[in-house]
Motif scaffolding. Structure first.
Motif, PDB file in Angstrom:
ATOM      1  N   PRO A 118      -0.953  -0.603   5.655  1.00  0.00           N
ATOM      2  CA  PRO A 118      -0.285  -1.794   5.094  1.00  0.00           C
ATOM      3  C   PRO A 118       1.233  -1.686   5.067  1.00  0.00           C
ATOM      4  CG  PRO A 118      -1.493  -0.568   3.392  1.00  0.00           C
ATOM      5  CD  PRO A 118      -1.914  -0.018   4.705  1.00  0.00           C
ATOM      6  N   SER A 120       3.135  -0.076   7.258  1.00  0.00           N
ATOM      7  CA  SER A 120       3.623  -0.254   8.626  1.00  0.00           C
ATOM      8  C   SER A 120       3.553  -1.709   9.066  1.00  0.00           C
ATOM      9  CB  SER A 120       2.812   0.612   9.593  1.00  0.00           C
ATOM     10  OG  SER A 120       2.908   1.976   9.252  1.00  0.00           O
ATOM     11  N   GLU A 121       2.477  -2.395   8.694  1.00  0.00           N
ATOM     12  CA  GLU A 121       2.270  -3.760   9.176  1.00  0.00           C
ATOM     13  C   GLU A 121       3.038  -4.800   8.359  1.00  0.00           C
ATOM     14  OE1 GLU A 121      -1.924  -4.226   9.109  1.00  0.00           O
ATOM     15  OE2 GLU A 121      -2.295  -2.635  10.591  1.00  0.00           O
ATOM     16  N   ARG A 122       3.099  -4.611   7.040  1.00  0.00           N
ATOM     17  CA  ARG A 122       3.680  -5.660   6.189  1.00  0.00           C
ATOM     18  C   ARG A 122       5.138  -5.395   5.828  1.00  0.00           C
ATOM     19  NH1 ARG A 122      -1.540  -5.933   2.075  1.00  0.00           N
ATOM     20  NH2 ARG A 122      -3.087  -6.394   3.698  1.00  0.00           N
ATOM     21  N   LEU A 123       5.476  -4.114   5.548  1.00  0.00           N
ATOM     22  CA  LEU A 123       6.852  -3.813   5.146  1.00  0.00           C
ATOM     23  C   LEU A 123       7.750  -3.621   6.354  1.00  0.00           C
ATOM     24  CD1 LEU A 123       8.840  -3.199   2.854  1.00  0.00           C
ATOM     25  CD2 LEU A 123       8.134  -0.789   2.983  1.00  0.00           C
ATOM     26  N   ASP A 125       6.781  -4.200   9.582  1.00  0.00           N
ATOM     27  CA  ASP A 125       6.409  -5.089  10.679  1.00  0.00           C
ATOM     28  C   ASP A 125       6.319  -4.319  12.000  1.00  0.00           C
ATOM     29  OD1 ASP A 125       5.666  -7.502  11.795  1.00  0.00           O
ATOM     30  OD2 ASP A 125       7.725  -8.102  12.240  1.00  0.00           O
ATOM     31  N   THR A 130       1.914   3.191  12.037  1.00  0.00           N
ATOM     32  CA  THR A 130       0.811   3.637  11.176  1.00  0.00           C
ATOM     33  C   THR A 130       0.376   5.061  11.483  1.00  0.00           C
ATOM     34  OG1 THR A 130      -0.013   1.378  10.946  1.00  0.00           O
ATOM     35  CG2 THR A 130      -1.547   3.157  10.439  1.00  0.00           C
TER      36      THR A 130
END
Length: 433
Positions: A118, A120-123, A125, A130
């Motif tokens: 989360p 890597s993907e949300r903060l 981008d 990951t």
């Protein structure tokens, strides 16, 4: 040089000899660390290097949290207890500190492992971050143990062994591991290399400690004193070893590209070479300051602090000039795409030169029981680096991150100089009376 000739005595000559040995070891470590970073840049390119440094920033910041401020607290209490000598207290400090930090680092490593996706993907981008972050999570444990073992060895005045553990062995193991692991695991090899190298160095440090330790039963009654010293140092350690050098990289990873983060990460590691003699001197002076303060030798502390501030300033000058005027040549060693970071490197080098020119002010305050003063300076620097990063990075990118990092270092050292004058009654800077 007249200042040095007039003030040298036998004890100073012994310290300079020790500092010379520390300088040699620190120099060897700096060359190896430089070689390791060159290998990372060459093998993985600017984008892969940016992913590596972003994951490493998370690991170093979380490691600073997991060490609970014990680095300098353990060093100070082990040095003071060994000077008496009181091996029961030495062993008590070591046992409590190592067990507490191991537990805390395992908890944070598990947290990073679970939150890597989360984050890597949300903060950030950047979904491809990951895997490196997951693999490097164990580095929180290995790096923390390596650093605490090094500080414990310093407390016993085993400076060469301490510097081998934290400054020489891990980059040596890193150079040996990076190519085979990159061949076997591709981009994941960078994270595996860091964990393996710091783990091997920590194991060596543990073996050195077991060889040197006394078998006297540990006195765990030292715990209140240890935690009293560690608490104010905790925030300072998080800021000075985590936020100040790594927050700009982390924030650039959020607002910038992986390539920009790679440029900033490499430039930061190169600029740190400017102050490498200061780090070597601190390794020698920290236990000496603690022992002299225990004996109420303030005049002697003043003499040593001013003398070695001059030495570190002189030692930093040549490399500063090289990085300012020939930074592109240095960065080209990492690959042609890294030469865009010359301005970034020059800004960071100036900040580290100021750090070297003010001498061992932070160590001096910590070893004389003024941990809260260091904490306050660290809080000031944290506020500067975070506010400046938020303001400058979105518009100036990596250059803004470099300005934020250098400005925070300068502010913290100016504050420490002022606090040494206020708490101990003298100025460390030798050319000001």
């Amino acid at each position: 040089m007249r200042f040095l000739r007039k003030s040298l005595d036998s004890d100073s000559r012994d310290l300079i000899t020790s500092a010379g040995m520390a300088f040699a070891l620190r120099g060897a470590g700096a060359v190896l660390a430089f070689g390791f970073n060159v290998a990372i840049g060459r093998v993985f390119g600017a984008e892969g290097t940016g992913l590596f440094f972003t994951a490493l920033a998370m690991v170093v910041i979380l490691s600073a949290i997991s060490r609970l401020g014990l680095d300098n607290a353990m060093l100070r209490l082990i040095a003071a207890s060994a000077a008496i000598p009181d091996w029961a207290r030495v062993n008590g400090v070591f046992r409590i500190g190592m067990r507490s930090a191991t537990l805390a680092s395992l908890v944070l490593a598990a947290a990073l492992l679970g939150l890597a996706a989360p984050l890597s993907e949300r903060l950030f981008d950047t979904p491809e971050l990951t895997r490196p972050m997951q693999l490097m999570s164990l580095g929180i444990v290995t790096f923390s143990l390596m650093m605490l073992l090094s500080e414990s060895l310093k407390g016993l005045s085993r400076i060469p062994q301490a510097m081998l553990v934290s400054g020489v062995l891990w980059p040596l193991f890193g150079i040996l591991l990076v190519w085979p692991l990159a061949q076997a695991f591709g981009p994941d090899g960078a994270s595996l290399t860091y964990v393996g190298a710091t783990g091997a160095a920590a194991l060596c440090g543990w073996l050195m400690w077991r060889h040197l330790r006394n078998d006297t039963p540990a006195d765990t009654a030292v715990a209140p004193e240890l935690w009293s010293s560690a608490r104010p140092l905790w925030a300072m350690a998080i800021i000075t070893t985590g936020l100040l050098p790594w927050a700009p990289i982390l924030l650039l990873g959020i607002w910038g590209s992986a390539s920009e983060t790679g440029l900033l990460g490499v430039s930061t590691r190169v600029a740190n070479l400017v102050a490498f003699f200061l780090v070597a001197v601190n390794n020698v002076l920290a236990p000496r300051f603690a022992a002299l303060y225990q004996m109420d030798e303030t005049a002697r502390i003043r003499q040593l602090a001013r003398r070695f501030a001059l030495l570190t300033a002189l030692a930093a000058s040549p490399l500063l000039l090289v990085l300012i005027f020939a930074g592109d040549v240095v960065l080209a060693l990492f690959g042609p795409e890294f030469t865009d970071g010359t301005t970034i490197l020059a800004i960071l080098a100036v900040g580290q030169a100021f750090n070297a020119a003010t001498g061992s002010v932070g160590v001096l305050l910590m070893m004389t029981g003024n941990e809260r003063a260091v904490r306050n300076g660290a809080l000031l620097a944290a506020a500067i680096v975070l506010v400046a990063s938020v303001v400058l990075i979105p518009t100036l990118g990596a250059i803004g991150a470099a300005i934020a990092a250098a400005g925070a270092v300068i502010a913290m050292n100016l504050f420490s100089v002022f606090m040494v004058r206020r708490k101990l009654g003298f100025l460390v800077i030798p050319w000001i009376r």
